[in-house]
Design an enzyme around this catalytic site. Structure first.
Site, PDB file in Angstrom:
ATOM      1  N   GLU C  68      -7.200   4.458  -8.167  1.00  0.00           N
ATOM      2  CA  GLU C  68      -7.143   3.334  -9.109  1.00  0.00           C
ATOM      3  C   GLU C  68      -8.139   3.455 -10.256  1.00  0.00           C
ATOM      4  O   GLU C  68      -7.824   3.115 -11.390  1.00  0.00           O
ATOM      5  CB  GLU C  68      -7.363   1.994  -8.388  1.00  0.00           C
ATOM      6  CG  GLU C  68      -6.129   1.441  -7.673  1.00  0.00           C
ATOM      7  CD  GLU C  68      -5.783   2.184  -6.404  1.00  0.00           C
ATOM      8  OE1 GLU C  68      -6.602   3.006  -5.958  1.00  0.00           O
ATOM      9  OE2 GLU C  68      -4.706   1.942  -5.845  1.00  0.00           O
ATOM     10  N   HIS C 137      -3.962  -7.779   1.199  1.00  0.00           N
ATOM     11  CA  HIS C 137      -2.860  -7.680   0.236  1.00  0.00           C
ATOM     12  C   HIS C 137      -2.563  -9.005  -0.448  1.00  0.00           C
ATOM     13  O   HIS C 137      -1.668  -9.074  -1.275  1.00  0.00           O
ATOM     14  CB  HIS C 137      -1.586  -7.170   0.930  1.00  0.00           C
ATOM     15  CG  HIS C 137      -1.649  -5.723   1.289  1.00  0.00           C
ATOM     16  ND1 HIS C 137      -2.425  -5.234   2.301  1.00  0.00           N
ATOM     17  CD2 HIS C 137      -1.044  -4.642   0.733  1.00  0.00           C
ATOM     18  CE1 HIS C 137      -2.292  -3.928   2.373  1.00  0.00           C
ATOM     19  NE2 HIS C 137      -1.463  -3.541   1.436  1.00  0.00           N
TER      20      HIS C 137
END
Lengths: 330, 79, 337
Positions: C68, C137
């Site tokens: 990322e 999440h």
């Protein structure tokens, strides 16, 4: 000697190294005299490492750097006056007084920004290489970072991405053996240049980073490789900073060995290159003295410019925050 | 030429300093980089050095006073 | 001409338009080539017009490694040097891995370098909350990014808003983060197929009303509308306003509504502390004090982490019942048995 390395080119190399030296010596004095707010991190002693890399890049190529920032844009040909004005925080500074020493950028010479966060601009250079790849415009990007930053994870993410996408980027580690007060070998497992092998990209260690030609040749090889589409390289250049980590820093402890220091101070890259140019008959002492005097005058002019320029107008704190600004509700 | 002597910022965290002792007085000659005062700041004890060669014509901050960095503490008149 | 599109399909349509209009637009992210997260078109559109990889090729549609920090940073560097990337970061909780790039590079470079840089990049991520995916999440992180000057943030809550706002975000020369509420992905409505742009910073009134204003964010918007419809049966006229953009926010629109109704509930699926709701409440208290007839109430997710078990999760987020209850309590009207 290859046709590119003609007298003009070599004199330009010396000129840029002397510019870094005299600019940083002046900046150091200005910090000591309270004329520059905050501090600066000089590249004194590392001139060959910086200029050897910068001059292997073309004018169109990109570069990012770190807190030891002045040498990078100077090495890439940036004029001195707007840089000096930026250090003092003037409106005529290259970043209009918003960046200061730690955040110099000169997009006109491909300098996409120095970063106060160690390693943080490595992905930016990787991205500049990505745009070059997608647009197929032949440009190359180079990321300067130190031995300290070589232990940041984003270097390895960047090397992996650049390796697998064959991005035209050069990862250049300026290993001056210390991350602030910490000796590099005490916090680094293995040899930095060897880490490239894990990504199947070339890793080169330039042992004598005080020699302009050694650095230039290593980086030029990597630039040619990148430009021909073969992908990235990691280059580790061993060098030494002659001054303290930052000007004005007083740690009260001598963390560098006196003998080691003396050994490196005897290898002044500017003196070494001057000797080389004279010995090879490329230039004589008179020409080199003239070159030095001309740079002294440039630095003096930059200093005057920084002192006589106005400070920026403080009325718009949101200036250049966005390309499309909006009214703050009041 | 009138040259201002400012209290430097020794290190990014320094905001002020205490002038603990002046080595020089008004009328003394000084050389550039010669120590002219002793300064105490939070992390350091340092010597303030002259930014130019000349004569000290004014001392603006007496010993014992604490001032912010970049305050003008003295004036040197150069030749 | 309109056709029925899902929220995700509308996202795909906006990206397709932008990719067609400008060769400098590229899409990078994990699993984008196989369209795992529906990035590149859904359902009918994909079948009819081919998927993005076929349409645009591997130069412009790129699977990234799981990295990322460099995905985000490289997108910024590419945007600073001629491309207009769209980055698919999959789950909003993954954006934290790139926090240094968001905060210290993307938000700061244009400002710090005195205007030399422009960073035309869009970062997409979806908040997978309410779907039993557990704490890693389910984050709704937009409030963190609201506190970073230099970024722009959109949270469209319908397919038509998603299409128009995302297109504007891609065409905008500033960095934009779009937070999509995953529970909204299947939402369907008639959407204009032709290109259209919804400007950033302009909200939308979904229900007009005179007794109370409900400002709702992201996944709380359809819940607020359902609450308003329920309150209408009780003779309470509730106005529902969706700012659609969090930075820059349509504060003017919120103030106009509160000036009319004098009462405010803010429904926001983020955690209570420093939520978008907190900022909106502060702005209204500061600037609309004279209009207010009652204290402001926030309906947010409590300041705790999201548990996995279906028995524990769903009721934590603002819903039509809790929003309607908040409205009744401000209006001093009894709650139904």
């Amino acid at each position: 000697m290859s046709p590119q390395l003609d007298k003009d080119f070599l004199l330009e190399a010396q000129r840029r190294m002397v510019r870094i030296r005299l600019f940083d010596e002046r900046a150091s004095k200005m910090v000591k005299r309270g004329q520059i707010p905050g501090t600066v991190h000089t590249s004194i002693g590392q001139e060959a490492q910086v200029v050897g890399a910068c001059m292997a890049l073309g004018d169109q190529d990109y570069m990012t750097g770190n807190h030891r920032s002045h040498g990078h844009p100077i090495g890439k040909g940036s004029p001195l006056s707007p840089l000096m004005a930026e250090l003092v925080g003037k409106a005529t500074g290259v970043c209009k007084g918003r960046g200061g020493s730690l955040h110099l950028a000169d997009f006109s010479v491909g300098s996409l920004g120095e970063s106060g966060i160690v390693g943080s601009s490595i992905p930016i250079a990787t991205g500049a290489a990505l745009s070059s790849k997608v647009l197929n415009n032949g440009k190359v990007a180079l990321a300067f970072f130190g031995d300290g930053a070589a232990n940041q994870g984003n270097l390895y993410e960047s090397m992996n991405l650049a390796g697998v996408w064959k991005l035209p980027v050069i990862f250049l580690c300026e290993n001056n053996l210390y991350a602030l007060s910490t000796p590099a070998h005490t916090v680094t497992s293995g040899v930095i240049a060897s880490r490239a092998a894990g990504f199947d990209i070339p890793g080169v260690r330039v042992e004598d980073g005080q020699d302009f030609l050694h650095v230039f040749n290593a980086v030029k090889t990597a630039v040619d490789r990148a430009r021909s589409g073969e992908g990235p390289s990691l280059i580790e250049v061993i060098t030494y900073r002659f001054n303290e980590h930052s000007e004005g820093l007083r740690l009260g402890v001598d963390y560098r060995d006196q003998e080691e220091k003396a050994k490196w101070l005897a290898k002044d890259p500017i003196v070494l290159f001057r000797d080389y140019l004279i010995k090879e008959g490329i230039a004589n002492a008179g020409e080199l003295d003239e070159l030095y005097a001309a740079v002294e005058a440039e630095v003096e002019e930059a200093f005057e410019f920084s002192q006589s320029s106005p400070f920026p107008d403080a009325s718009d704190p949101y200036l250049n925050l966005y390309t499309e600004p909006f009214e703050v509700f009041a | 030429m009138r040259v201002e002597v400012l209290l430097p910022q020794w290190g990014m965290g320094m905001s002020e300093g205490l002038i603990s002792l002046w080595f020089k007085k008004v009328g003394d000659s000084v050389k550039e980089d010669e120590p002219i005062a002793q300064v105490e700041a939070e992390k350091v004890e340092e010597e303030l050095t002259a930014p130019a060669t000349g004569v000290i014509t004014e001392i603006l901050v007496p010993a014992g006073d604490t001032v912010e960095v970049r305050t003008v503490v003295a004036i040197i008149e150069t030749a | 001409m309109k056709s029925v599109m899902s929220y995700l399909g509308a996202i795909g349509a906006a990206q397709r338009e932008a990719m067609d209009a400008d060769d400098r637009v590229i899409i990078i992210g994990e699993d984008v080539e196989a369209n795992v997260y529906g990035t590149t078109g859904a359902g009918k559109a994909r079948a009819a017009e081919g998927d993005f990889l076929q349409r645009y090729g591997k130069n412009r549609i790129r699977n990234t490694p799981i990295s990322e920090e460099v995905i985000v940073g490289a997108a910024a560097g590419a945007a600073m040097t001629g491309l207009r990337p769209i980055v698919d970061l999959s789950y909003s909780s993954f954006t934290y891995l790139a926090m240094d790039q968001f905060v210290n590079q993307i938000a700061k470079n244009r400002f710090m370098f005195g205007g030399q840089a422009s960073i035309p990049v869009v970062f997409r991520s979806a908040m997978f909350y309410g779907l039993n995916t557990g704490a890693h999440h389910s984050d709704r992180p937009y409030p963190m990014y609201m506190n970073v000057p230099g970024l722009k943030i959109i949270t469209p809550a319908s397919p038509s808003d998603a299409k128009g706002l995302l297109r504007s975000a891609i065409d905008c020369d500033d960095p934009v983060l779009i937070f999509e509420a995953c529970p909204l992905w299947p939402m369907k409505e008639e959407v204009e197929e032709e290109e259209y742009w919804i400007p950033l910073g302009v909200g939308r009134t979904l229900r007009e009303g005179s007794d109370i204003t409900i400002v709702a964010i992201s996944g709380a918007v359809p819940e607020a509308v359902a609450a308003a419809d329920e309150l209408a049966k009780e003779g309470i006229s509730a106005e529902v306003f969706d700012p659609r953009t969090l930075v820059p926010m349509d504060v003017e629109g919120i103030m106009k509504s509160v000036a009319k109704t004098g009462r405010l509930v803010v429904a926001d699926p983020a955690h209570q502390t420093c939520s978008a709701a907190a900022e909106i409440s502060a702005l209204v208290a500061e600037h609309a004090w004279d209009s207010l007839k009652a204290p402001i109430k926030r309906v947010t997710t409590p300041d705790t982490q999201i548990p996995f078990s279906p028995a524990l999760e769903k009721h934590l987020y603002p819903n039509r019942l809790t929003i309607a209850a908040a409205a009744r309590s401000i209006l001093k009207v009894p709650q139904p048995i």
